[in-house]
Motif scaffolding. Structure first.
Motif: not given
Length: 344
Positions: A203-226
């Motif tokens: 599911g939405s955990v794919g965001i964290v997966q991309r962060m951990l793998s380095g595929a997300l090479r930066g983070v946008p200025r997005i806020g989430l209610e986790i």
């Protein structure tokens, strides 16, 4: 005999954890899958958290039903006390054709409600989304509650938000014309993270997966209610069992967290295993340009850049006694789980 609960979409991320938590609390569980090939995978995923013999052989069973077709739903609800309607049809979240998402979401919800009311199910708890109780556009900021409905006619609304809003509206409209014992409650979650049960449904955990793998090479200025998926399963069951929950909507959002704070939590909480997580902030203009010219999937997030739209969960606290865990704990547990499952 323990009560029987039907969970729709057992192969999904949230539904899987609801199955786990119901089994832990002694319920009999029937869950829907779209084909027999998914039964084994769901059983194996659930068995990672619940004793395999007890769950699979005695209190967990399957029904074949698809939200896009009528067939199978009457059998799925037969003998059921409650329904947790969590499944949502797959769709293209960035499609310009809202109808491609709206019709399956709305019609699937109505199929479940028709079958449940015909069978005299005591309560249906439907998973909606916090963005059905948000300002229609992101131009407004502040804290909203369940009394607000997103305006589905706002032309700036992305198809996903429109489909979730119209599907929940259809559910309440259906119940307004129904005269019988079945009750409806809706749960409106925020961004769902936490441990996974299997790598096939993250599911939405794919965001964290991309962060951990380095595929997300930066983070946008997005806020989430986790909200933690385990806490989300808990509030579904509370909404199912509380007499005061009948006919109510409950926001199930968690702590507002910027994605940059998520990145720092992963790096600090996971040590060497979090070394590839980028803490470089991507300028808003870069995200908008990428969404326009290179990655259409980013269109969904560009309206939220820099916004702090938040939701109040005071009602869930007051009526259900629900308390979500801190976002940092959820994010770190999510990262650990992905690593343990070899998903990174």
């Amino acid at each position: 005999m323990p009560e029987t609960v039907l969970v729709t979409g057992g192969s999904g991320y949230v539904a899987g954890w609801c199955v786990v938590e119901l089994l832990r609390r002694g319920y009999r569980v029937r869950t829907t899958v779209r084909g027999h090939g998914k039964e084994r995978a769901v059983g194996e995923a659930v068995a990672t958290q619940v004793d395999a013999a007890d769950a699979a052989a005695e209190r967990l069973e399957f029904a074949i039903a698809d939200l896009t077709a009528d067939r199978g739903w009457d059998a799925a609800v037969e003998g059921v006390d409650h329904v947790l309607h969590i499944a949502s049809p797959l769709g293209n979240a960035v499609s310009d054709d809202s109808a491609a998402m709206i019709a399956p979401a709305r019609d699937g919800t109505l199929r479940v409600l028709r079958a449940a009311t015909a069978a005299g199910v005591r309560r249906v708890v439907m998973t909606s989304a916090a963005n059905t109780a948000s300002p229609s556009s992101y131009a407004e900021e502040g804290v909203t509650d369940e009394t607000l409905w997103t305006d589905p006619e706002d032309p700036a609304l992305i198809p996903y938000r429109r489909s979730k809003t119209l599907a929940e509206r259809a559910a309440w409209d259906f119940m307004a014309t129904y005269d019988g014992p079945t009750q409806l409650t809706t749960v409106l979650p925020g961004a769902v993270f936490g441990p996974i049960l299997a790598t096939s449904t993250i599911g939405s955990v794919g965001i964290v997966q991309r962060m951990l793998s380095g595929a997300l090479r930066g983070v946008p200025r997005i806020g989430l209610e986790i909200v933690d998926v385990r806490d989300l399963a808990d509030i579904h069951i509370r909404a199912m069992t509380s007499p005061q929950a009948a006919g109510e909507r409950f926001l199930a959002t968690g702590e507002f967290t910027w994605m940059l704070d998520m990145a720092h939590a992963l790096r600090e909480g996971l040590g060497e295993q979090g070394r590839q997580v980028s803490t470089r902030r991507i300028p808003d203009v870069a995200v908008r340009l990428a969404a326009r010219f290179r990655d259409p999937s980013l269109r969904e997030i560009t309206p939220a850049l820099g916004r702090r739209n938040r939701h109040s969960t005071a009602k869930a606290h007051r009526v259900l006694g629900w308390r979500p865990r801190p976002a940092r704990e959820t994010v770190i547990d999510c990262g650990r789980s992905l690593l343990a499952h070899g998903a990174v």
